[in-house]
Design a protein around this motif. Structure first.
Motif, PDB file in Angstrom:
ATOM      1  N   ILE A 150      79.051 -14.226 -76.206  1.00 53.28           N
ATOM      2  CA  ILE A 150      79.532 -15.575 -75.871  1.00 53.28           C
ATOM      3  C   ILE A 150      79.302 -16.509 -77.065  1.00 53.28           C
ATOM      4  CG2 ILE A 150      77.360 -16.433 -74.828  1.00 53.28           C
ATOM      5  CD1 ILE A 150      79.188 -17.538 -72.501  1.00 53.28           C
ATOM      6  N   GLY A 151      80.002 -17.637 -77.070  1.00 50.54           N
ATOM      7  CA  GLY A 151      79.856 -18.596 -78.175  1.00 50.54           C
ATOM      8  C   GLY A 151      80.261 -17.942 -79.484  1.00 50.54           C
ATOM      9  N   GLY A 152      79.406 -18.061 -80.475  1.00 48.73           N
ATOM     10  CA  GLY A 152      79.703 -17.502 -81.791  1.00 48.73           C
ATOM     11  C   GLY A 152      79.805 -15.985 -81.777  1.00 48.73           C
ATOM     12  N   SER A 153      79.276 -15.361 -80.753  1.00 48.69           N
ATOM     13  CA  SER A 153      79.357 -13.906 -80.656  1.00 48.69           C
ATOM     14  C   SER A 153      80.648 -13.469 -79.976  1.00 48.69           C
ATOM     15  CB  SER A 153      78.129 -13.370 -79.905  1.00 48.69           C
ATOM     16  OG  SER A 153      76.986 -13.600 -80.684  1.00 48.69           O
ATOM     17  N   TYR A 154      81.571 -14.409 -79.842  1.00 49.36           N
ATOM     18  CA  TYR A 154      82.833 -14.100 -79.171  1.00 49.36           C
ATOM     19  C   TYR A 154      84.027 -14.866 -79.752  1.00 49.36           C
ATOM     20  CZ  TYR A 154      86.091 -15.851 -75.551  1.00 49.36           C
ATOM     21  OH  TYR A 154      87.178 -16.316 -74.878  1.00 49.36           O
ATOM     22  N   THR A 212      69.073 -12.401 -76.104  1.00 53.13           N
ATOM     23  CA  THR A 212      68.400 -13.002 -74.948  1.00 53.13           C
ATOM     24  C   THR A 212      69.352 -13.896 -74.165  1.00 53.13           C
ATOM     25  OG1 THR A 212      67.697 -14.867 -76.306  1.00 53.13           O
ATOM     26  CG2 THR A 212      66.119 -13.065 -76.072  1.00 53.13           C
ATOM     27  N   THR A 213      70.548 -14.128 -74.670  1.00 47.95           N
ATOM     28  CA  THR A 213      71.462 -15.079 -74.019  1.00 47.95           C
ATOM     29  C   THR A 213      71.776 -14.603 -72.595  1.00 47.95           C
ATOM     30  OG1 THR A 213      72.348 -15.649 -76.167  1.00 47.95           O
ATOM     31  CG2 THR A 213      73.706 -16.222 -74.265  1.00 47.95           C
ATOM     32  N   ALA A 214      71.495 -15.491 -71.638  1.00 43.89           N
ATOM     33  CA  ALA A 214      71.535 -15.094 -70.224  1.00 43.89           C
ATOM     34  C   ALA A 214      72.889 -14.493 -69.831  1.00 43.89           C
ATOM     35  CB  ALA A 214      71.223 -16.302 -69.353  1.00 43.89           C
ATOM     36  N   GLY A 269      75.221 -18.398 -85.492  1.00 41.48           N
ATOM     37  CA  GLY A 269      76.104 -17.745 -84.514  1.00 41.48           C
ATOM     38  C   GLY A 269      77.569 -18.096 -84.725  1.00 41.48           C
ATOM     39  N   ARG A 270      77.847 -19.381 -84.893  1.00 44.24           N
ATOM     40  CA  ARG A 270      79.251 -19.821 -85.012  1.00 44.24           C
ATOM     41  C   ARG A 270      79.852 -19.500 -86.384  1.00 44.24           C
ATOM     42  NH1 ARG A 270      75.633 -23.686 -84.258  1.00 44.24           N
ATOM     43  NH2 ARG A 270      75.268 -25.298 -85.829  1.00 44.24           N
ATOM     44  N   TYR A 271      78.988 -19.039 -87.289  1.00 47.69           N
ATOM     45  CA  TYR A 271      79.460 -18.643 -88.628  1.00 47.69           C
ATOM     46  C   TYR A 271      79.355 -17.120 -88.804  1.00 47.69           C
ATOM     47  CZ  TYR A 271      79.106 -23.624 -89.535  1.00 47.69           C
ATOM     48  OH  TYR A 271      79.271 -24.978 -89.478  1.00 47.69           O
ATOM     49  N   MET A 355      82.117 -28.680 -83.452  1.00 53.27           N
ATOM     50  CA  MET A 355      81.410 -29.556 -82.499  1.00 53.27           C
ATOM     51  C   MET A 355      79.948 -29.154 -82.341  1.00 53.27           C
ATOM     52  SD  MET A 355      84.583 -30.089 -79.858  1.00 53.27           S
ATOM     53  CE  MET A 355      83.879 -31.292 -78.749  1.00 53.27           C
ATOM     54  N   GLU A 356      79.652 -27.842 -82.410  1.00 55.69           N
ATOM     55  CA  GLU A 356      78.252 -27.431 -82.326  1.00 55.69           C
ATOM     56  C   GLU A 356      77.534 -27.763 -83.640  1.00 55.69           C
ATOM     57  OE1 GLU A 356      76.688 -24.000 -79.662  1.00 55.69           O
ATOM     58  OE2 GLU A 356      76.769 -23.136 -81.659  1.00 55.69           O
ATOM     59  N   SER A 357      78.299 -27.782 -84.729  1.00 55.24           N
ATOM     60  CA  SER A 357      77.675 -28.077 -86.032  1.00 55.24           C
ATOM     61  C   SER A 357      77.420 -29.565 -86.217  1.00 55.24           C
ATOM     62  CB  SER A 357      78.588 -27.589 -87.163  1.00 55.24           C
ATOM     63  OG  SER A 357      78.714 -26.192 -87.126  1.00 55.24           O
ATOM     64  N   ASP A 505      71.965 -26.260 -87.018  1.00 57.82           N
ATOM     65  CA  ASP A 505      71.161 -25.977 -85.826  1.00 57.82           C
ATOM     66  C   ASP A 505      71.966 -26.397 -84.596  1.00 57.82           C
ATOM     67  OD1 ASP A 505      71.019 -28.741 -85.787  1.00 57.82           O
ATOM     68  OD2 ASP A 505      68.880 -28.871 -86.202  1.00 57.82           O
ATOM     69  N   GLN A 506      71.421 -26.191 -83.413  1.00 58.24           N
ATOM     70  CA  GLN A 506      72.156 -26.520 -82.191  1.00 58.24           C
ATOM     71  C   GLN A 506      71.188 -26.746 -81.032  1.00 58.24           C
ATOM     72  OE1 GLN A 506      73.018 -23.389 -83.853  1.00 58.24           O
ATOM     73  NE2 GLN A 506      71.188 -22.604 -82.819  1.00 58.24           N
ATOM     74  N   TRP A 507      70.218 -27.648 -81.281  1.00 57.20           N
ATOM     75  CA  TRP A 507      69.202 -27.885 -80.252  1.00 57.20           C
ATOM     76  C   TRP A 507      69.820 -28.465 -78.985  1.00 57.20           C
ATOM     77  CZ3 TRP A 507      65.110 -25.244 -81.266  1.00 57.20           C
ATOM     78  CH2 TRP A 507      64.742 -25.002 -82.597  1.00 57.20           C
TER      79      TRP A 507
HETATM   80  O1  F6P Z   1      74.342 -21.661 -76.586  1.00 58.56           O
HETATM   81  C1  F6P Z   1      74.773 -21.745 -77.880  1.00 58.56           C
HETATM   82  C2  F6P Z   1      74.522 -20.493 -78.675  1.00 58.56           C
HETATM   83  O2  F6P Z   1      73.210 -20.439 -79.080  1.00 58.56           O
HETATM   84  C3  F6P Z   1      75.496 -20.440 -79.835  1.00 58.56           C
HETATM   85  O3  F6P Z   1      75.066 -21.128 -80.926  1.00 58.56           O
HETATM   86  C4  F6P Z   1      75.656 -18.985 -80.024  1.00 58.56           C
HETATM   87  O4  F6P Z   1      76.801 -18.715 -80.757  1.00 58.56           O
HETATM   88  C5  F6P Z   1      75.716 -18.499 -78.603  1.00 58.56           C
HETATM   89  O5  F6P Z   1      74.801 -19.313 -77.931  1.00 58.56           O
HETATM   90  C6  F6P Z   1      75.429 -17.065 -78.384  1.00 58.56           C
HETATM   91  O6  F6P Z   1      74.154 -16.692 -78.829  1.00 58.56           O
HETATM   92  P1  F6P Z   1      73.759 -15.192 -79.033  1.00 58.56           P
HETATM   93  O7  F6P Z   1      74.634 -14.602 -80.062  1.00 58.56           O
HETATM   94  O8  F6P Z   1      72.312 -15.217 -79.435  1.00 58.56           O
HETATM   95  O9  F6P Z   1      73.934 -14.480 -77.715  1.00 58.56           O
END
Ligand code: F6P
Length: 550
Positions: A150-154, A212-214, A269-271, A355-357, A505-507
């Motif tokens: 998800i996110g940068g991983s997708y 660890t992303t849920a 992640g987004r890069y 937008m995340e950047s 970062d993306q706090w």
């Molecule tokens: O929730 C935002 C985020 O941390 C993104 O920056 C990242 O691309 C995405 O979640 C996925 O994270 P991960 O690759 O660690 O599963």
């Protein structure tokens, strides 16, 4: 000192008042200005003459870049300085596309060497899968890939996949293969992505930087259950591989380290699309050769970004006018309008990149910004967007836009009896829309067409709406896709460098995750033991009760 206290900033602030009096209808008559506000580099013609700007504005923006030390910050990024200060990390996605033989040293090791070790491993693996040498648990070749992330991983991998899907060479290379992306934790997304797939011929790639992303972890467990229900627990090593920086997490999940492709904490992640995150699924689908062309395209822009002076530097110019439009002219939004259907996922990807950047509230020093950073990105391929939201662009709010087109189509078509080819028809719109936005149509012009007076105001186009036009030479190839990606990644960096923020970062995504954990725990307690809803504010408590039917 904040950049907002600098002389170029003050000059631009007062200059904005002067520019407000000018109309693009008039500015566009000036041939010298048109020439000065166009750059041709790396097979991209960038025409920024439709910005609400004069040559003086452009010069002032270049001074602002110097004042903000943008060239030095670019060099620091490429050198591997820890410019992501809040996480103490380097920002080296450019190393992911550096050719063998280049060298970038970080903490005593050459990261380019490490990058190429992983690329070699992916090459060997993807060739085995594509040739059928790597088979599934029942001995059948793996023709379908589900990439879970998800996110940068997708978003990046899906953007590139869509861009390549209809390229004739890529399409041939992908014959008989399918690639799908499962991102949302919504079970509907699981159902859609597994529909029509046979576990026997499916390879699952779990992509997560943190592992660890849920959402990703639940989807990975869900799909593992789908696989093992029909193929048994022993099928996992044949059918599941991982991409992550957390190889301990990968192992704990039950995927062999040998079947994991690593990357590094210096890749945001987004890069990360140029890391194993994008390379594994894309190499499986299209073969490593096409992925290498994509990486070479991104590298070509990296060189341009590093070497070209600000005034001839495509990502820098785009970034500087982004700052001009959003900070000085108060335009919060930006439309990305590719006249190329294969770029349908460009806007969703750049939405995250940008937008995340740059959606930040404090500067690098932790002080609250006295101006707003970031933009709201959205977009659709033309001409679909024209029949959707362009009404607002023409007569509603002023939204700076980027028009992106190609001199040739991935799929040229000529229909007998038509005046122009299908691609020319598309491009007729590409060339018309920026002028419609910029020039508009006055009440006098409308009235002169014999429009009844009561309708005249409805048919007036105020014009003076800014856009960039990017015309790419040739068709959208993997190489051109890499160039576009890097242009937009670096555009975002330039804006962040000027605003003095940490774009890496993306706090801001954390709080929602923490609150979701509390809700998840409450739902588990209530569903399993009938526990009452407690610990939330009255609104959330009431809604949770409604959801639970309690
Ligand atoms: O929730 C935002 C985020 O941390 C993104 O920056 C990242 O691309 C995405 O979640 C996925 O994270 P991960 O690759 O660690 O599963």
């Amino acid at each position: 000192m904040s950049i907002a206290e600098s002389a170029p900033w003050a000059s631009l602030s007062s200059h904005a008042w002067a520019v407000a009096k000018l109309h693009l209808r008039d500015l566009l008559q000036d041939e010298g200005r048109s020439r000065a506000m166009r750059v041709d580099a790396e097979g991209i013609a960038l025409d920024f003459s439709r910005q609400n700007a004069t040559e003086e504005t452009f010069a002032l923006l270049c001074s602002l870049a110097e004042e903000a030390e943008v060239p030095g910050k670019i060099r620091a990024m490429f050198r591997g300085d820890r410019i992501n200060t809040s996480e103490g990390r380097a920002v080296l996605h450019v190393a992911l596309r550096a050719p063998k033989g280049d060298s970038i040293t970080l903490d005593g090791s050459d990261v380019v060497v490490e990058v190429h070790e992983v690329l070699d491993k992916i090459r060997a693996f993807s060739e085995k899968v594509r040739s059928g040498a790597w088979t599934g648990a029942t001995g059948r070749p793996l023709t379908d890939v589900v990439s879970i992330g998800i996110g940068g991983s997708y978003l990046g991998p899906e953007f590139v996949h869509e861009a390549l899907r209809t390229d004739p060479d890529c399409a041939r290379a992908a014959e008989g293969r399918r690639l799908r992306f499962l991102a949302n934790v919504d079970p509907i997304d699981v159902a859609r992505n597994l529909e029509g797939l046979n576990p026997e011929t499916t390879l699952v790639v779990v992509v997560s930087k943190t592992f660890t992303t849920a959402e990703t972890m639940l989807n990975a467990r869900t799909v593992r259950q789908w696989l093992t229900a029909s193929l048994g627990e022993g099928s996992v090593p044949k059918h599941m591989v991982a991409v992550s920086t957390n190889l301990d997490g990968v192992e704990a999940f039950g995927i062999d380290r040998g079947n994991a492709f690593g990357f590094w904490d210096w890749v945001g992640g987004r890069y990360s699309v140029c890391s194993a995150v994008g390379v594994v699924p894309l190499a499986l689908q299209y073969g490593m050769g096409h992925v290498e062309q994509f990486l070479a395209g991104a590298h070509r822009i990296d060189r341009h970004f590093l070497d070209a002076p600000m005034g001839r530097n495509i990502p820098a110019i785009l970034g500087l006018f982004g700052v001009w439009n959003s900070t000085f002219l108060g335009r919060a939004d930006r439309a990305l309008l590719p006249y190329c259907q294969a770029l349908l996922k460009l806007a969703p990807h750049i939405q995250q990149v940008d937008m995340e950047s740059n959606g930040k509230r404090v500067g690098l020093d932790g002080e609250e910004l006295t101006y707003t950073s970031g933009e709201v990105d959205f977009g659709e391929p033309g001409t679909n967007g024209q029949h959707s939201f362009y009404q607002l662009l023409h007569q509603g709010r002023v939204v700076p836009a980027d028009f992106i087109g190609f001199t040739r189509s991935q799929r040229p078509m000529d229909v007998q009896g038509e005046a122009v080819s299908n691609h020319d028809e598309l491009m007729a719109n590409f060339f018309a829309q920026p002028d419609a936005l910029a020039v508009g149509k006055t009440a006098e012009e409308v009235a002169a067409e014999g429009v009844p007076p009561e309708l005249v105001p409805h048919k007036v186009f105020p014009g003076n709406r800014p856009s960039n036009v990017l015309l790419v030479d040739g068709r959208l190839t993997p190489e051109a896709c890499g160039r576009l990606l890097a242009v937009y990644e670096h555009r975002t960096a330039v804006q962040g460098f000027v605003w003095g923020i940490n774009s890496f970062d993306q706090w801001g995504v954390e709080l929602g995750k923490v609150l979701a954990k509390r809700v998840r725990e409450q739902l588990a307690r209530s569903r399993k033991g009938g526990a009452a809803v407690e610990g939330f504010n009255p609104s959330t408590t009431a809604m949770l009760r409604t959801y639970l039917g309690s």
